[in-house]
Motif scaffolding. Structure first.
Motif, PDB file in Angstrom:
ATOM      1  N   HIS A   9      27.742  54.546  63.447  1.00 47.23           N
ATOM      2  CA  HIS A   9      28.866  55.475  63.490  1.00 47.23           C
ATOM      3  C   HIS A   9      29.044  56.316  62.236  1.00 47.23           C
ATOM      4  CE1 HIS A   9      30.113  53.613  67.214  1.00 47.23           C
ATOM      5  NE2 HIS A   9      30.006  52.437  66.631  1.00 47.23           N
ATOM      6  N   SER A  10      28.299  55.997  61.187  1.00 50.83           N
ATOM      7  CA  SER A  10      28.487  56.716  59.935  1.00 50.83           C
ATOM      8  C   SER A  10      27.187  56.768  59.137  1.00 50.83           C
ATOM      9  CB  SER A  10      29.568  56.030  59.095  1.00 50.83           C
ATOM     10  OG  SER A  10      29.103  54.763  58.648  1.00 50.83           O
ATOM     11  N   PHE A  11      27.219  57.598  58.110  1.00 47.39           N
ATOM     12  CA  PHE A  11      26.089  57.685  57.190  1.00 47.39           C
ATOM     13  C   PHE A  11      25.821  56.317  56.562  1.00 47.39           C
ATOM     14  CE2 PHE A  11      24.558  58.432  52.834  1.00 47.39           C
ATOM     15  CZ  PHE A  11      23.390  59.121  53.105  1.00 47.39           C
ATOM     16  N   ALA A  12      26.882  55.617  56.199  1.00 45.09           N
ATOM     17  CA  ALA A  12      26.750  54.285  55.595  1.00 45.09           C
ATOM     18  C   ALA A  12      26.089  53.303  56.565  1.00 45.09           C
ATOM     19  CB  ALA A  12      28.109  53.763  55.144  1.00 45.09           C
ATOM     20  N   ASP A  13      26.421  53.385  57.847  1.00 47.14           N
ATOM     21  CA  ASP A  13      25.781  52.529  58.852  1.00 47.14           C
ATOM     22  C   ASP A  13      24.275  52.785  58.901  1.00 47.14           C
ATOM     23  OD1 ASP A  13      28.180  51.356  59.574  1.00 47.14           O
ATOM     24  OD2 ASP A  13      28.309  52.368  61.530  1.00 47.14           O
ATOM     25  N   TYR A  50      23.166  60.007  67.308  1.00 48.62           N
ATOM     26  CA  TYR A  50      23.883  58.728  67.362  1.00 48.62           C
ATOM     27  C   TYR A  50      25.202  58.802  68.118  1.00 48.62           C
ATOM     28  CZ  TYR A  50      20.500  57.234  63.966  1.00 48.62           C
ATOM     29  OH  TYR A  50      19.324  56.928  63.349  1.00 48.62           O
TER      30      TYR A  50
END
Length: 78
Positions: A9-13, A50
């Motif tokens: 769901h995110s860049f960090a993921d 994604y």
């Protein structure tokens, strides 16, 4: 090949999943209906859409598969 679905769901993921995939001694591939990428490659991973869950395919034995899936549990899309 063994498979499971994940949701990022995110860049960090994406960063966290690449870090997890990179330390695996076997091939890890991410795919959706139209795209396929090496999960150990940041460039490849950022080419995937994604908005929906993606499929993780691994080429390993049952023990390695279960260990990797458990390590990726926070990303599971089931």
């Amino acid at each position: 090949m063994r498979e499971f679905s994940i949701a990022l769901h995110s860049f960090a993921d994406v960063q966290d999943f690449v870090s997890l995939a990179t330390v695996q001694p076997f091939r890890v591939i991410i795919s959706n209906d139209h795209q396929r990428a090496n999960a150990k490659s940041f460039m490849g991973m950022f080419s995937i859409d994604y908005r929906r869950p993606v499929t993780v395919s691994v080429d390993c034995g049952e023990t390695e598969y279960l260990r990797f899936r458990a390590a990726a549990a926070r990303f599971l899309a089931e």
